[in-house]
Design a protein around this motif. Structure first.
Motif, PDB file in Angstrom:
ATOM      1  N   GLN A   2       0.872  -1.289  -0.011  1.00  0.00           N
ATOM      2  CA  GLN A   2       0.079  -0.017   0.036  1.00  0.00           C
ATOM      3  C   GLN A   2       0.858   1.235  -0.063  1.00  0.00           C
ATOM      4  O   GLN A   2       1.891   1.303   0.577  1.00  0.00           O
ATOM      5  N   LEU A   4       1.963   4.720   0.828  1.00  0.00           N
ATOM      6  CA  LEU A   4       2.184   5.660   2.170  1.00  0.00           C
ATOM      7  C   LEU A   4       0.929   6.899   1.782  1.00  0.00           C
ATOM      8  O   LEU A   4       1.340   7.648   0.892  1.00  0.00           O
ATOM      9  N   ALA A   5       0.638   7.333   2.844  1.00  0.00           N
ATOM     10  CA  ALA A   5      -0.162   8.351   2.728  1.00  0.00           C
ATOM     11  C   ALA A   5       0.006   9.406   3.806  1.00  0.00           C
ATOM     12  O   ALA A   5       0.774   9.089   4.895  1.00  0.00           O
ATOM     13  N   ASP A   8       0.473   8.785   8.063  1.00  0.00           N
ATOM     14  CA  ASP A   8       0.972   7.076   8.134  1.00  0.00           C
ATOM     15  C   ASP A   8       2.164   7.460   9.012  1.00  0.00           C
ATOM     16  O   ASP A   8       2.893   8.577   8.780  1.00  0.00           O
ATOM     17  N   THR A   9       2.428   6.578   9.830  1.00  0.00           N
ATOM     18  CA  THR A   9       3.731   6.618  10.391  1.00  0.00           C
ATOM     19  C   THR A   9       5.021   6.317   9.268  1.00  0.00           C
ATOM     20  O   THR A   9       5.036   5.240   8.749  1.00  0.00           O
ATOM     21  N   TYR A 103       9.209   2.869   1.369  1.00  0.00           N
ATOM     22  CA  TYR A 103       8.398   4.063   1.121  1.00  0.00           C
ATOM     23  C   TYR A 103       7.585   3.835  -0.266  1.00  0.00           C
ATOM     24  O   TYR A 103       7.064   4.988  -0.691  1.00  0.00           O
ATOM     25  N   LYS A 131       5.271  11.229  11.696  1.00  0.00           N
ATOM     26  CA  LYS A 131       4.194  10.756  10.891  1.00  0.00           C
ATOM     27  C   LYS A 131       4.524  11.772   9.496  1.00  0.00           C
ATOM     28  O   LYS A 131       4.897  12.750   9.548  1.00  0.00           O
TER      29      LYS A 131
END
Length: 155
Positions: A2, A4-5, A8-9, A103, A131
């Motif tokens: 997925q 990263l957005a 997100d951590t 990433y 974050k």
């Protein structure tokens, strides 16, 4: 995997850095970080990007922000790149591409009809809690460092 957005951590990393040290996200906790991924030292776009971030290092520093550039090049190549262009940013050697993969920037690319794996030029602004505050993908170099600085001021 997925993508990263924002919110997100940010995945931790521990890379060999320029000048013989190590660079780890966990070691920068409590400070905002600009993490930018680029394909290769001493290529035209990557050089322009590193110089642009270096020219703004004082302004990022005033905001308490550390800038870290990451590519698959070795730490030795990074040392040469820094010396050649008088760069002020830290550079991490992601020689096994684990950080780029974490990433989501290690992607299939195509040049002259040949497909290969490489780094998609991308930047992540990470807040002091670790974050992701902002993401830039498929970065175009002109004006990018300034856009990142503008976003960083809002942290």
């Amino acid at each position: 995997m997925q993508e990263l957005a924002i919110g997100d951590t940010a995945p931790d990393f521990d890379l060999e850095g320029d000048g013989g040290g190590r660079i780890a996200l966990s070691g920068l906790k409590g400070k905002p970080v600009v993490l930018y991924f680029y394909p290769k030292d001493n290529t035209p776009g990557c050089t322009k990007e590193a110089i642009a971030f270096s020219e703004l290092i004082g302004e990022f520093g005033n905001l308490g922000i550390t800038i870290v550039g990451v590519s698959p090049d070795s730490a030795k190549k990074h040392d040469n790149f820094i010396a050649k262009h008088n760069l002020a940013v830290r550079l991490g050697a992601d020689t096994e591409t684990h950080t780029a993969e974490a990433y989501g920037v290690w992607v299939e690319k195509s040049m002259y009809g040949k497909k290969y794996m490489g780094v998609e030029r991308s930047t992540f602004l990470i807040d002091k809690e670790g974050k992701i505050a902002q993401v830039w993908r498929k970065v175009k170099v002109p004006g990018h460092a300034e856009a990142v600085l503008e976003a960083a001021r809002a942290l």
